[in-house]
Design a protein around this motif. Structure first.
Motif, PDB file in Angstrom:
ATOM      1  N   ASN A   1       7.941  -2.976 -53.614  1.00 38.46           N
ATOM      2  CA  ASN A   1       8.654  -3.572 -54.741  1.00 38.46           C
ATOM      3  C   ASN A   1      10.080  -3.037 -54.829  1.00 38.46           C
ATOM      4  OD1 ASN A   1       6.576  -5.198 -55.533  1.00 38.46           O
ATOM      5  ND2 ASN A   1       5.755  -3.749 -57.022  1.00 38.46           N
TER       6      ASN A   1
ATOM      7  N   LYS B   1      12.141  -4.776 -52.164  1.00 38.57           N
ATOM      8  CA  LYS B   1      12.412  -6.162 -52.574  1.00 38.57           C
ATOM      9  C   LYS B   1      13.498  -6.204 -53.644  1.00 38.57           C
ATOM     10  CE  LYS B   1       7.837  -8.044 -51.575  1.00 38.57           C
ATOM     11  NZ  LYS B   1       6.633  -8.655 -52.152  1.00 38.57           N
ATOM     12  N   ILE B   2      13.451  -5.293 -54.597  1.00 33.80           N
ATOM     13  CA  ILE B   2      14.447  -5.258 -55.672  1.00 33.80           C
ATOM     14  C   ILE B   2      15.819  -4.911 -55.110  1.00 33.80           C
ATOM     15  CG2 ILE B   2      15.162  -4.002 -57.739  1.00 33.80           C
ATOM     16  CD1 ILE B   2      12.198  -3.843 -58.515  1.00 33.80           C
ATOM     17  N   VAL B   3      15.883  -3.963 -54.192  1.00 32.50           N
ATOM     18  CA  VAL B   3      17.155  -3.565 -53.594  1.00 32.50           C
ATOM     19  C   VAL B   3      17.735  -4.718 -52.774  1.00 32.50           C
ATOM     20  CG1 VAL B   3      18.232  -2.014 -51.901  1.00 32.50           C
ATOM     21  CG2 VAL B   3      16.665  -1.100 -53.619  1.00 32.50           C
TER      22      VAL B   3
ATOM     23  N   PHE C   1      17.048  -7.959 -53.068  1.00 30.81           N
ATOM     24  CA  PHE C   1      17.408  -9.028 -53.998  1.00 30.81           C
ATOM     25  C   PHE C   1      18.725  -8.707 -54.711  1.00 30.81           C
ATOM     26  CE2 PHE C   1      17.177 -10.887 -58.299  1.00 30.81           C
ATOM     27  CZ  PHE C   1      17.179 -12.229 -57.937  1.00 30.81           C
ATOM     28  N   SER C   2      18.886  -7.473 -55.135  1.00 36.65           N
ATOM     29  CA  SER C   2      20.134  -7.073 -55.813  1.00 36.65           C
ATOM     30  C   SER C   2      21.319  -7.163 -54.869  1.00 36.65           C
ATOM     31  CB  SER C   2      20.017  -5.641 -56.351  1.00 36.65           C
ATOM     32  OG  SER C   2      18.971  -5.554 -57.272  1.00 36.65           O
ATOM     33  N   LEU C   3      21.162  -6.754 -53.626  1.00 31.00           N
ATOM     34  CA  LEU C   3      22.232  -6.818 -52.641  1.00 31.00           C
ATOM     35  C   LEU C   3      22.634  -8.268 -52.363  1.00 31.00           C
ATOM     36  CD1 LEU C   3      24.027  -5.210 -50.704  1.00 31.00           C
ATOM     37  CD2 LEU C   3      22.226  -5.469 -48.987  1.00 31.00           C
TER      38      LEU C   3
ATOM     39  N   LEU D   1      22.176 -10.830 -54.348  1.00 30.91           N
ATOM     40  CA  LEU D   1      22.763 -11.353 -55.579  1.00 30.91           C
ATOM     41  C   LEU D   1      24.223 -10.924 -55.726  1.00 30.91           C
ATOM     42  CD1 LEU D   1      22.154 -12.967 -58.145  1.00 30.91           C
ATOM     43  CD2 LEU D   1      21.537 -10.826 -59.246  1.00 30.91           C
ATOM     44  N   VAL D   2      24.515  -9.673 -55.409  1.00 30.39           N
ATOM     45  CA  VAL D   2      25.890  -9.176 -55.498  1.00 30.39           C
ATOM     46  C   VAL D   2      26.776  -9.868 -54.472  1.00 30.39           C
ATOM     47  CG1 VAL D   2      27.340  -7.146 -55.092  1.00 30.39           C
ATOM     48  CG2 VAL D   2      25.310  -6.957 -56.530  1.00 30.39           C
TER      49      VAL D   2
ATOM     50  N   SER E   1      27.278 -13.664 -55.541  1.00 34.17           N
ATOM     51  CA  SER E   1      28.053 -13.863 -56.767  1.00 34.17           C
ATOM     52  C   SER E   1      29.493 -13.401 -56.623  1.00 34.17           C
ATOM     53  CB  SER E   1      27.389 -13.137 -57.934  1.00 34.17           C
ATOM     54  OG  SER E   1      27.446 -11.739 -57.720  1.00 34.17           O
TER      55      SER E   1
END
Length: 148
Positions: free
Chosen positions: A3, A6-8, A10-12, A14-15, A18
């Motif tokens: 998890n 996956k969060i790291v 997804f955050s990468l 997204l950054v 965006s």
């Protein structure tokens, strides 16, 4: 642990998405106003009538609201990956004759407004992609029919 990965990730992603500074954004030149060329300026002469000036320069962008004897031709080109080109021409009339020509900005450079080649919506040789039907009405269709 999975998890967190996956969060790291997804955050990468997204950054990066965006930010848009990492991805190139398509920009285009933005011309506004009346195009003013050297040929147009060379044809202007004091003593010309309003109709002659309008034939050479086109309709003015601005007519002074409190002085009907002044026409302004303004051109501004915001280049996509460059600066801004600004041109202004003020013509003053007296008894419907041109009596004064004032110029502002960089009128010595001619502006090329032709589309650039490269990626974008422009098509080569006016060819339609395969499978696309040209729905533009032809002029001959209406000329052959009798008017009743």
């Amino acid at each position: 642990m999975q998890n967190l990965i996956k969060i790291v990730i997804f955050s990468l992603v997204l950054v990066l998405v965006s930010g848009c500074s990492y991805l190139s954004v398509y920009k285009r030149d933005l011309p506004q106003g009346n195009l003013i060329t050297q040929d147009m300026l060379a044809q202007l002469e004091l003593g010309m009538s309003r109709e002659q000036v309008q034939y050479v320069m086109g309709s003015p962008l601005l007519e002074a609201p409190f002085n009907g004897n002044q026409w302004d031709y303004v051109f501004r080109l915001d280049e996509a990956y460059g600066g801004v080109i600004y041109k202004r021409l003020t013509l003053t009339f007296d008894n419907d004759r041109l009596v004064d020509i004032q110029t502002f900005g960089d009128l010595d450079t001619n502006v090329d407004l032709k589309p650039e080649s490269g990626p974008g919506p422009a098509m080569q040789d006016n060819a339609l992609p395969e499978g696309v039907i040209d729905a533009t009405p032809s002029r001959t269709t209406f000329q052959d029919e009798p008017i009743e």
